[in-house]
Design a protein around this motif. Structure first.
Motif, PDB file in Angstrom:
ATOM      1  N   PRO A 192       0.825  -1.219   0.000  1.00  0.00           N
ATOM      2  CA  PRO A 192       0.000   0.000   0.000  1.00  0.00           C
ATOM      3  C   PRO A 192       0.857   1.265   0.000  1.00  0.00           C
ATOM      4  N   LEU A 193       0.918   1.932  -1.142  1.00  0.00           N
ATOM      5  CA  LEU A 193       1.752   3.139  -1.280  1.00  0.00           C
ATOM      6  C   LEU A 193       0.943   4.378  -0.912  1.00  0.00           C
ATOM      7  N   TYR A 194       0.398   4.388   0.272  1.00  0.00           N
ATOM      8  CA  TYR A 194      -0.366   5.538   0.737  1.00  0.00           C
ATOM      9  C   TYR A 194      -0.167   5.677   2.237  1.00  0.00           C
ATOM     10  N   LEU A 195      -0.583   6.811   2.768  1.00  0.00           N
ATOM     11  CA  LEU A 195      -0.389   7.133   4.182  1.00  0.00           C
ATOM     12  C   LEU A 195      -1.714   7.553   4.810  1.00  0.00           C
ATOM     13  N   PRO A 196      -1.737   7.729   6.130  1.00  0.00           N
ATOM     14  CA  PRO A 196      -2.973   8.212   6.774  1.00  0.00           C
ATOM     15  C   PRO A 196      -3.384   9.617   6.339  1.00  0.00           C
ATOM     16  N   THR A 197      -2.467  10.351   5.730  1.00  0.00           N
ATOM     17  CA  THR A 197      -2.808  11.661   5.156  1.00  0.00           C
ATOM     18  C   THR A 197      -2.721  11.560   3.643  1.00  0.00           C
ATOM     19  N   PHE A 198      -3.542  12.337   2.944  1.00  0.00           N
ATOM     20  CA  PHE A 198      -3.636  12.198   1.491  1.00  0.00           C
ATOM     21  C   PHE A 198      -2.402  12.726   0.778  1.00  0.00           C
ATOM     22  N   HIS A 199      -1.955  11.955  -0.223  1.00  0.00           N
ATOM     23  CA  HIS A 199      -0.905  12.373  -1.145  1.00  0.00           C
ATOM     24  C   HIS A 199      -1.272  11.858  -2.535  1.00  0.00           C
ATOM     25  N   SER A 200      -1.015  12.670  -3.541  1.00  0.00           N
ATOM     26  CA  SER A 200      -1.226  12.227  -4.922  1.00  0.00           C
ATOM     27  C   SER A 200      -0.227  11.143  -5.289  1.00  0.00           C
ATOM     28  N   LEU A 201      -0.662  10.231  -6.168  1.00  0.00           N
ATOM     29  CA  LEU A 201       0.190   9.151  -6.646  1.00  0.00           C
ATOM     30  C   LEU A 201       0.085   9.057  -8.162  1.00  0.00           C
ATOM     31  N   PRO A 202       1.134   8.594  -8.843  1.00  0.00           N
ATOM     32  CA  PRO A 202       1.084   8.487 -10.305  1.00  0.00           C
ATOM     33  C   PRO A 202      -0.035   7.560 -10.766  1.00  0.00           C
ATOM     34  N   ASN A 203      -0.658   7.925 -11.882  1.00  0.00           N
ATOM     35  CA  ASN A 203      -1.692   7.113 -12.546  1.00  0.00           C
ATOM     36  C   ASN A 203      -2.957   6.937 -11.722  1.00  0.00           C
ATOM     37  N   GLN A 204      -3.088   7.713 -10.658  1.00  0.00           N
ATOM     38  CA  GLN A 204      -4.290   7.630  -9.823  1.00  0.00           C
ATOM     39  C   GLN A 204      -5.512   8.132 -10.577  1.00  0.00           C
ATOM     40  N   GLN A 205      -6.660   7.706 -10.133  1.00  0.00           N
ATOM     41  CA  GLN A 205      -7.928   8.320 -10.529  1.00  0.00           C
ATOM     42  C   GLN A 205      -8.558   8.870  -9.256  1.00  0.00           C
ATOM     43  N   LEU A 206      -8.858  10.162  -9.255  1.00  0.00           N
ATOM     44  CA  LEU A 206      -9.454  10.819  -8.098  1.00  0.00           C
ATOM     45  C   LEU A 206     -10.898  11.174  -8.383  1.00  0.00           C
ATOM     46  N   TYR A 207     -11.725  11.034  -7.343  1.00  0.00           N
ATOM     47  CA  TYR A 207     -13.143  11.371  -7.458  1.00  0.00           C
ATOM     48  C   TYR A 207     -13.579  12.076  -6.183  1.00  0.00           C
ATOM     49  N   GLN A 208     -14.419  13.075  -6.365  1.00  0.00           N
ATOM     50  CA  GLN A 208     -15.100  13.643  -5.201  1.00  0.00           C
ATOM     51  C   GLN A 208     -16.490  13.037  -5.152  1.00  0.00           C
ATOM     52  N   SER A 209     -16.799  12.400  -4.024  1.00  0.00           N
ATOM     53  CA  SER A 209     -18.130  11.813  -3.859  1.00  0.00           C
ATOM     54  C   SER A 209     -18.907  12.606  -2.812  1.00  0.00           C
ATOM     55  N   ASN A 210     -20.155  12.892  -3.133  1.00  0.00           N
ATOM     56  CA  ASN A 210     -21.040  13.649  -2.250  1.00  0.00           C
ATOM     57  C   ASN A 210     -22.292  12.845  -1.979  1.00  0.00           C
ATOM     58  N   TYR A 211     -22.817  12.992  -0.757  1.00  0.00           N
ATOM     59  CA  TYR A 211     -23.967  12.200  -0.320  1.00  0.00           C
ATOM     60  C   TYR A 211     -25.014  13.127   0.277  1.00  0.00           C
ATOM     61  N   SER A 212     -26.223  12.967  -0.225  1.00  0.00           N
ATOM     62  CA  SER A 212     -27.340  13.750   0.312  1.00  0.00           C
ATOM     63  C   SER A 212     -28.210  12.814   1.140  1.00  0.00           C
ATOM     64  N   CYS A 213     -28.180  13.021   2.454  1.00  0.00           N
ATOM     65  CA  CYS A 213     -28.861  12.106   3.374  1.00  0.00           C
ATOM     66  C   CYS A 213     -29.588  12.919   4.438  1.00  0.00           C
ATOM     67  N   LYS A 214     -30.877  12.755   4.491  1.00  0.00           N
ATOM     68  CA  LYS A 214     -31.658  13.459   5.504  1.00  0.00           C
ATOM     69  C   LYS A 214     -32.271  12.443   6.464  1.00  0.00           C
ATOM     70  N   PRO A 215     -32.209  12.689   7.764  1.00  0.00           N
ATOM     71  CA  PRO A 215     -32.774  11.740   8.737  1.00  0.00           C
ATOM     72  C   PRO A 215     -34.275  11.557   8.555  1.00  0.00           C
ATOM     73  N   SER A 216     -34.747  10.382   8.877  1.00  0.00           N
ATOM     74  CA  SER A 216     -36.186  10.119   8.910  1.00  0.00           C
ATOM     75  C   SER A 216     -36.427   8.947   9.852  1.00  0.00           C
ATOM     76  N   ALA A 217     -37.694   8.675  10.136  1.00  0.00           N
ATOM     77  CA  ALA A 217     -38.064   7.660  11.124  1.00  0.00           C
ATOM     78  C   ALA A 217     -37.448   6.307  10.786  1.00  0.00           C
ATOM     79  N   GLY A 218     -36.758   5.734  11.760  1.00  0.00           N
ATOM     80  CA  GLY A 218     -36.216   4.386  11.620  1.00  0.00           C
ATOM     81  C   GLY A 218     -34.872   4.293  10.952  1.00  0.00           C
ATOM     82  N   VAL A 219     -34.351   5.375  10.397  1.00  0.00           N
ATOM     83  CA  VAL A 219     -33.071   5.325   9.680  1.00  0.00           C
ATOM     84  C   VAL A 219     -31.923   5.637  10.643  1.00  0.00           C
TER      85      VAL A 219
END
Length: 843
Positions: A717-744
């Motif tokens: 694993p060529l990575y650390l607990p803190t983010f660093h760019s690596l050659p040939n990587q693919q980066l994505y920003q993922s976003n989540y829309s989650c609103k509380p409701s009964a039972g969740v």
């Protein structure tokens, strides 16, 4: 004349060929001849130096030479490993309840020294390290505990769990070196203090203690060291009913119980080819001699005589290493454990039953995981210790949870009977993992009665169905054929059949359905079985039966005492009246229903079966929670007995409605009043800082290369607990829309991707990682993120063509792994409802 002679010669040849075929057929059938004894030899109980075994309320634990005793009676323990330090303390209680729902009675856990004393003399027992709190929760919910305190534990942790500062000292580790014993004793004293108040003798849950791990103590110096550690632990106050070791030792030592292990694969093995293991053979009981072979080489796997036949590490999953991406199915897991049960095992010890996440070593900007940097031959993910366990790194149930629950339910109700049996095997045992013409078999009996174990399963080998299968059981006086007529035994199949099973006053001679559970309701018992690909046949001793009633869809032959069912599927029920007038109820469900089965106690010590795809937890008396991850939150529940049990919702905004009161089961549907509709979005990020990425990779590799274990074709694993760019990587920003409701209570995210590995970061801090082994990564959003609205950065790295890695199930799509890519992200709510399950009031 010539024609006549030719006809005679042809007739002779055909006759000889027929005789040879008959002989060959008979020879093949001899593989299924098993000689059993009508009475077993007496069990010899050794005198072992165990601890205080009786607690204030009178409950007691002891042992014989074959099995453990609880309150003086045979006991088949079901133990599951849960490294509590690797899980969020706020959710321990829910996970203890989930393990209990899966049939676990004893929680085992390593106490991992390096987590508690990262700095010499400074101990941390707070937060996720709070052993005292964990023990209190186990006691609250009636779970026993088996602590595994080391000092060396392995646990896929660097230094085997030894603190870095200890490794830096010039002392002889894992010996009676005085300096080593000094530091170990300081650590033991801390553990003993945390356990105080929770020892069995104090009314607490701690019944067992494992000292060290994988230390071969057959030779005198190592054995003396094990005894020294035990004396030290007892002196520090760790007094428990059972002391155990997990390694070979002397044949007649009297200090420790032995526990065995077995895994479906060996991710620590250096090979990068498919590794087919003989652990699926049904044969006299042995441990897996490949355990610890990465550090020790092959070890003595023989079972020591006159010690309880229990286990500590039956692989309930399989951790991935960087060089071996092992993917195990639920059947791979269960069939291995099944083979040990068939061989005479008298206690399950699942490792891991619950996965977790290894803490990060933020002070050194690295991890605590086992790696080649720490001079191990393996690399683990920095965080992910999912283990493909029945309950994963964030408590997500895997298919193996239900598969193992079948055996755990069986062990709960039949374990005390099973422990007193002895295994008998065919004269000819299977020896080739590629043999395609042999059903493996054993019969475990006491006084000629017990259970038949059959298997036609070998991981990574596609075995065909075996035709003309039949057992010949010879007790020296009579020979019985089971089943009465030969059958075709299915491919990739394993099963337990009852043999001369006493069902109260009624005797079941044999059946081709598997025992699942016994439901007690007042003075009546329901014996529950499940059917599978083999047609159901249940043969009773007619002399014990007065009549059979309430049978529908199947046939009762009163003359032969046989029930057969030509229906290809479906459950069925019948009642048997014994000669003495006693009523015995029999329920046979499908295998699909069996996988959904939970047995619960409800009002007035009555029992019921609950069938549901949801995960059930007992929260309080007659109050339960049901958890499921799906889009609409709908949960269906079936109950047995159908007329006695009612399910009511006690969660706000959630309805529970009875929709059917059938002949066998009542059905209820639970729905939230408002649906929860989360969404997930991801988009690629362009990072053009190529020079910095290459520089970072080179710096990591320069550190890795200092290890004697480094392999450039398996860089890790060529990575650390803190983010660093690596050659040939693919980066994505993922976003989540989650609103509380009964039972969740959370949201479950599934990422489908290609590549070598995937990491996730929030605020530049690593929150999850995975070595790709099946192209899927699941996680619980609330578990990873305190704020679900915060984006998660996903980094995917590609495989390089020259890498030497075992890809398992990904081998067919290896070209895809050369191109790192997130293909899809899906998200569903995790619903958890509280319900009351009560006895139906009679008007």
């Amino acid at each position: 004349m010539r024609n006549i002679n030719m006809m005679k010669s042809l007739f002779f040849l055909l006759s000889m060929l027929g005789i040879q075929c008959i002989a060959l057929h008979a020879q093949n059938r001899l593989e299924y001849d098993i000689k059993i004894k009508s009475s077993n030899a007496a069990v010899i109980t050794p005198k072992l130096k165990m601890g205080t075994s009786v607690r204030p309320d009178g409950e007691s634990f002891s042992y014989t030479g074959n099995y453990l005793l609880r309150n003086g009676k045979p006991w088949f323990p079901v133990m599951g490993e849960f490294n509590y330090e690797r899980y969020n303390a706020e959710q321990w209680e829910q996970q203890i309840l989930a393990m209990k729902a899966g049939g676990v009675q004893v929680i085992s856990s390593y106490i991992i020294w390096i987590f508690h004393e990262t700095k010499e003399g400074v101990f941390d027992w707070s937060g996720n390290n709070d052993l005292n709190k964990f023990l209190a929760l186990c006691k609250k919910h009636g779970m026993y505990v088996w602590v595994r305190i080391g000092p060396w534990v392995h646990a896929e942790i660097k230094n085997g769990g030894f603190p870095d500062w200890l490794m830096a000292k010039n002392i002889k580790l894992r010996t009676d070196d005085s300096a080593y014993l000094h530091y170990s004793d300081l650590y033991y004293k801390q553990v003993a203090k945390q356990c105080n108040g929770y020892y069995f003798k104090q009314g607490g849950p701690i019944i067992g203690l494992q000292l060290e791990n994988e230390l071969n103590f057959k030779n005198a110096p190592e054995y003396e060291h094990m005894k020294t550690l035990k004396k030290m632990a007892i002196r520090d106050g760790i007094d428990v009913p059972y002391y155990s070791g997990f390694a070979p030792g002397p044949d007649k030592q009297d200090e420790f119980l032995y526990t065995l292990g077995s895994y479906p694969d060996s991710p620590w093995n250096t090979t990068t080819k498919a590794f087919i293991k003989p652990v699926y053979f049904i044969k006299p009981l042995k441990a897996d001699d490949d355990i610890g072979s990465d550090l020790l080489g092959k070890v003595d796997a023989n079972v020591r005589n006159n010690y309880p036949l229990i286990s500590a590490e039956l692989g309930a999953g399989m951790q991935k290493t960087y060089h071996r991406r092992v993917d195990v199915s639920a059947a791979d897991v269960a069939a291995n454990i099944f083979a040990k049960l068939a061989a005479g095992l008298n206690g399950f010890g699942y490792f891991m039953f619950h996965g977790g996440m290894t803490p990060l070593d933020l002070g050194n900007n690295y991890g605590f995981q086992e790696s080649r940097v720490s001079n191990y031959p393996n690399d683990m993910p920095l965080l992910n210790y999912d283990f493909q366990a029945p309950l994963g790194a964030m408590g997500i149930p895997a298919p193996s949870f239900s598969e193992l629950k079948l055996m755990n339910l069986f062990a709960k109700d039949y374990g005390s009977k099973l422990t007193e049996t002895r295994p008998y095997f065919p004269a000819k045992l299977k020896r080739s993992m590629f043999s395609t013409d042999t059903v493996q078999a054993s019969v475990r009996t006491k006084n000629g009665a017990g259970f038949i174990f059959l298997s036609n399963y070998q991981r990574l080998v596609s075995l065909p169905a075996v035709k003309d299968f039949q057992l010949s059981l010879n007790n020296g006086t009579t020979v019985e054929m089971v089943p009465a007529k030969p059958i075709t035994f299915p491919s990739n199949h394993y099963v337990i059949w009852p043999y001369k099973l006493e069902m109260q006053s009624v005797l079941l001679q044999y059946a081709t359905v598997q025992p699942l559970s016994i439901v007690n309701n007042g003075g009546t018992k329901t014996f529950v079985f499940f059917r599978d690909a083999i047609a159901p046949e249940m043969v009773f001793d007619n002399t014990t039966i007065k009549k059979v009633t309430a049978l529908k869809g199947c046939l009762w032959n009163a003359k032969s005492g046989t029930i057969t069912c030509d229906k290809q599927e479906g459950s069925f029920y019948f009642e048997v009246m014994g000669k003495n007038g006693e009523l015995v109820k029999v329920l046979v469900v499908t295998r699909e229903q069996a996988l959904q089965t939970y047995k619960i106690d409800y009002g007035n010590k009555k029992e019921a079966l609950i069938f549901t795809e949801a995960l059930i937890r007992q929260e309080a008396n007659n109050q339960w929670s049901l958890e499921v991850a799906n889009k609409d939150g709908k949960i269906e529940i079936k109950t047995y007995p159908n007329s006695d049990v009612v399910v009511k919702s006690i969660s706000n905004g959630v309805t529970c409605k009875q929709v059917d009161a059938g002949n066998l089961f009542s059905s209820f549907i639970i729905n939230p009043s408002v649906g929860n509709k989360p969404s997930a979005h991801f988009s690629p990020i362009v990072d053009n800082n190529i020079a910095a990425a290459q520089s970072f990779k080179d710096s990591i590799l320069s550190v890795f290369k200092k290890s004697k274990e480094f392999n450039p074709l398996q860089p890790g694993p060529l990575y650390l607990p803190t983010f660093h760019s690596l050659p040939n990587q693919q980066l994505y920003q993922s976003n989540y829309s989650c609103k509380p409701s009964a039972g969740v209570v959370d949201w479950e995210v599934t990422v489908n991707y290609d590549g070598d590995l995937m990491t996730m970061y929030q605020d530049n801090k690593l929150v999850y990682d995975q070595f790709n082994y099946n192209g899927i990564c699941k996680f619980r959003l609330n578990y990873l993120s305190k704020n679900t609205a915060d984006p998660i950065l996903i980094q995917v790295l590609p495989v390089e063509k020259q890498f030497d890695i075992y890809w398992g199930s990904l081998e067919k799509t290896l070209d895809d792994q050369l191109k790192a890519k997130v293909k899809e992200i899906d998200i569903v709510p995790v619903y958890r409802y509280k319900v009351a399950i009560e006895e139906k009031m009679v008007k």
